[in-house]
Enzyme design. Structure first.
Site, PDB file in Angstrom:
ATOM      1  N   TYR A  54       0.669  -1.204   0.037  1.00 38.28           N
ATOM      2  CA  TYR A  54       0.194   0.259  -0.422  1.00 38.28           C
ATOM      3  C   TYR A  54       1.243   1.428   0.135  1.00 38.28           C
ATOM      4  O   TYR A  54       0.016   1.852  -0.682  1.00 38.28           O
ATOM      5  CB  TYR A  54      -1.505  -0.365   0.847  1.00 38.28           C
ATOM      6  CG  TYR A  54      -1.838  -0.928   0.701  1.00 38.28           C
ATOM      7  CD1 TYR A  54      -2.944  -0.425  -0.067  1.00 38.28           C
ATOM      8  CD2 TYR A  54      -2.568  -2.117   1.462  1.00 38.28           C
ATOM      9  CE1 TYR A  54      -4.125  -1.058  -0.465  1.00 38.28           C
ATOM     10  CE2 TYR A  54      -2.958  -2.908   1.436  1.00 38.28           C
ATOM     11  CZ  TYR A  54      -4.494  -2.891   0.589  1.00 38.28           C
ATOM     12  OH  TYR A  54      -5.650  -3.018  -0.192  1.00 38.28           O
ATOM     13  N   ARG A 136     -17.656  -4.179  -6.574  1.00 39.94           N
ATOM     14  CA  ARG A 136     -17.870  -4.221  -5.085  1.00 39.94           C
ATOM     15  C   ARG A 136     -19.866  -3.724  -5.311  1.00 39.94           C
ATOM     16  O   ARG A 136     -20.110  -3.879  -3.856  1.00 39.94           O
ATOM     17  CB  ARG A 136     -16.799  -2.973  -5.012  1.00 39.94           C
ATOM     18  CG  ARG A 136     -15.813  -3.349  -4.926  1.00 39.94           C
ATOM     19  CD  ARG A 136     -14.736  -2.543  -4.805  1.00 39.94           C
ATOM     20  NE  ARG A 136     -13.282  -2.772  -4.646  1.00 39.94           N
ATOM     21  CZ  ARG A 136     -12.891  -1.342  -4.744  1.00 39.94           C
ATOM     22  NH1 ARG A 136     -12.426  -0.287  -4.992  1.00 39.94           N
ATOM     23  NH2 ARG A 136     -10.731  -2.200  -4.238  1.00 39.94           N
ATOM     24  N   ASN A 156     -13.875  -5.456   0.921  1.00 37.99           N
ATOM     25  CA  ASN A 156     -14.589  -4.946  -0.947  1.00 37.99           C
ATOM     26  C   ASN A 156     -14.717  -5.661  -1.519  1.00 37.99           C
ATOM     27  O   ASN A 156     -13.880  -5.078  -2.995  1.00 37.99           O
ATOM     28  CB  ASN A 156     -14.361  -3.570  -1.429  1.00 37.99           C
ATOM     29  CG  ASN A 156     -13.031  -2.866  -1.122  1.00 37.99           C
ATOM     30  OD1 ASN A 156     -12.068  -3.908  -0.911  1.00 37.99           O
ATOM     31  ND2 ASN A 156     -12.441  -1.906  -1.313  1.00 37.99           N
ATOM     32  N   HIS A 159      -8.359  -5.608  -4.590  1.00 42.09           N
ATOM     33  CA  HIS A 159      -7.661  -4.972  -4.780  1.00 42.09           C
ATOM     34  C   HIS A 159      -7.224  -4.564  -6.258  1.00 42.09           C
ATOM     35  O   HIS A 159      -6.911  -6.107  -7.337  1.00 42.09           O
ATOM     36  CB  HIS A 159      -6.082  -5.037  -4.344  1.00 42.09           C
ATOM     37  CG  HIS A 159      -5.251  -3.744  -4.374  1.00 42.09           C
ATOM     38  ND1 HIS A 159      -5.079  -2.423  -4.663  1.00 42.09           N
ATOM     39  CD2 HIS A 159      -4.489  -4.666  -5.582  1.00 42.09           C
ATOM     40  CE1 HIS A 159      -3.894  -2.139  -4.540  1.00 42.09           C
ATOM     41  NE2 HIS A 159      -3.984  -3.324  -5.616  1.00 42.09           N
ATOM     42  N   GLU A 170       3.256  -2.605  -7.993  1.00 42.54           N
ATOM     43  CA  GLU A 170       3.345  -3.612  -7.547  1.00 42.54           C
ATOM     44  C   GLU A 170       3.067  -4.864  -8.155  1.00 42.54           C
ATOM     45  O   GLU A 170       3.807  -5.972  -6.944  1.00 42.54           O
ATOM     46  CB  GLU A 170       1.493  -3.534  -7.677  1.00 42.54           C
ATOM     47  CG  GLU A 170       1.030  -2.442  -6.747  1.00 42.54           C
ATOM     48  CD  GLU A 170      -0.606  -2.060  -6.434  1.00 42.54           C
ATOM     49  OE1 GLU A 170      -0.349  -0.734  -6.012  1.00 42.54           O
ATOM     50  OE2 GLU A 170      -1.093  -2.987  -7.306  1.00 42.54           O
TER      51      GLU A 170
HETATM   52  P1  ADP Z   1      -9.202   0.921  -3.533  1.00 47.10           P
HETATM   53  O1  ADP Z   1      -8.792   0.102  -3.019  1.00 47.10           O
HETATM   54  O2  ADP Z   1     -10.059   1.129  -4.382  1.00 47.10           O
HETATM   55  O3  ADP Z   1      -7.916   1.056  -4.592  1.00 47.10           O
HETATM   56  P2  ADP Z   1      -7.350   2.521  -1.330  1.00 47.10           P
HETATM   57  O4  ADP Z   1      -5.902   2.469  -2.048  1.00 47.10           O
HETATM   58  O5  ADP Z   1      -7.805   4.244  -1.420  1.00 47.10           O
HETATM   59  O6  ADP Z   1      -8.642   2.215  -2.453  1.00 47.10           O
HETATM   60  O7  ADP Z   1      -8.099   1.680  -0.496  1.00 47.10           O
HETATM   61  C1  ADP Z   1      -7.216   1.150  -0.328  1.00 47.10           C
HETATM   62  C2  ADP Z   1      -7.915   0.039   0.702  1.00 47.10           C
HETATM   63  O8  ADP Z   1      -8.236   0.447   2.096  1.00 47.10           O
HETATM   64  C3  ADP Z   1      -9.228   0.103   0.561  1.00 47.10           C
HETATM   65  O9  ADP Z   1      -9.819  -0.876  -0.760  1.00 47.10           O
HETATM   66  C4  ADP Z   1     -10.554  -0.472   1.373  1.00 47.10           C
HETATM   67  O10 ADP Z   1      -9.832  -2.406   2.095  1.00 47.10           O
HETATM   68  C5  ADP Z   1      -9.810   0.129   2.709  1.00 47.10           C
HETATM   69  N1  ADP Z   1     -10.244   1.396   3.497  1.00 47.10           N
HETATM   70  C6  ADP Z   1      -9.779   2.858   2.475  1.00 47.10           C
HETATM   71  N2  ADP Z   1     -10.610   3.785   2.967  1.00 47.10           N
HETATM   72  C7  ADP Z   1     -10.745   2.809   3.870  1.00 47.10           C
HETATM   73  C8  ADP Z   1     -11.591   3.791   5.190  1.00 47.10           C
HETATM   74  N3  ADP Z   1     -11.613   4.961   5.444  1.00 47.10           N
HETATM   75  N4  ADP Z   1     -12.115   3.091   6.092  1.00 47.10           N
HETATM   76  C9  ADP Z   1     -11.614   1.825   5.821  1.00 47.10           C
HETATM   77  N5  ADP Z   1     -11.160   1.552   5.318  1.00 47.10           N
HETATM   78  C10 ADP Z   1     -10.346   1.599   4.051  1.00 47.10           C
HETATM   79 MG    MG Z   2      -5.479   1.847  -4.024  1.00 48.40          MG
END
Ligand code: ADP
Ligand code: MG
Length: 201
Positions: A54, A136, A156, A159, A170
């Site tokens: 991440y 999702r 969700n 990834h 990644e």
């Molecule tokens: P994405 O997976 O859509 O790219 P992000 O990179 O912003 O989203 O965040 C990574 C993962 O962290 C998300 O898929 C989700 O599982 C978790 N996440 C993100 N924001 C939140 C939040 N506000 N509260 C809880 N979990 C979160």
């Molecule tokens: Mg992301």
């Protein structure tokens, strides 16, 4: 074959997707759009590997915190903090618990515009507001409000890399080059060949 067809993206079916027996359903959505699966494994990563994943993108902490704050405000709610980095620190700890809880499927999908296409099929981060028709949006219930109240990561199912640069970082983080297979899919000819020669008898 078009150079566009070489774009690659990293996709994970997170523990909730595996536990809910959605592996086939999720993979099917990428197959049917015409993407090619070039790498696949099932694994339980370490917490360190998850954190590194991440934070490969130096702005992820800021952007993710800001996205969360904006979503709260859009829904007329008060975010848990006004500091994006404070919010992301909590999210990261919860993500480590989530992604080390049981196995995930980690995959590399290849094809034209694969990064954007997969993000479109996966849908927005928060299942409550993800579009209908997306993975999702169709298969899971969760919201920032509910996950934050319970002190856990949003569940969700998937990834997907957010940009071509993020995807390449990644992919290197999860796979060695020899785990990625170079091959042709029969259907790619119909997707990418300039002339559809040799089809009529
Ligand atoms: P994405 O997976 O859509 O790219 P992000 O990179 O912003 O989203 O965040 C990574 C993962 O962290 C998300 O898929 C989700 O599982 C978790 N996440 C993100 N924001 C939140 C939040 N506000 N509260 C809880 N979990 C979160
Ligand atoms: Mg992301």
């Amino acid at each position: 074959m078009s150079e566009f067809s070489k774009e690659r993206t990293l996709v994970m079916i997170k523990p909730d997707g595996v536990q809910r027996s959605l592996i086939g359903e999720i993979i099917g959505r990428f197959e049917r759009v015409g993407l090619k699966l070039v790498g696949l494994k099932i694994m339980v990563p370490t917490a360190k590997h998850v954190e590194e994943h991440y934070t490969l993108d130096p702005v992820w902490r800021t952007v993710t915190g800001e996205k969360t704050i904006a979503s709260y405000k859009k829904n007329g709610k008060t975010p848990p903090s006004e500091d994006p980095l404070e919010i992301t620190a909590v999210i990261l700890e919860n993500l480590k618990k989530y992604l080390t809880s049981s196995p995930s499927i980690v995959m590399v999908w290849q094809g034209a515009h694969s990064v954007g296409l997969v993000r479109k099929l996966v849908g927005g981060t928060e299942p409550l507001t993800s579009d209908v028709g997306t993975i999702r949006g169709d298969f899971v219930i969760d919201s920032y409000e509910m996950s934050d109240a319970d002190g856990r990561a949003i569940r969700n199912l998937t990834h997907a890399s957010g940009s071509v640069e993020e995807a390449e970082m990644e992919i290197k983080h999860w796979f060695s080059e020899d785990e990625l297979i170079k091959y042709r899919l029969v259907g790619e000819q119909i997707l990418y060949d300039v002339n559809l020669d040799g089809k009529l008898e």
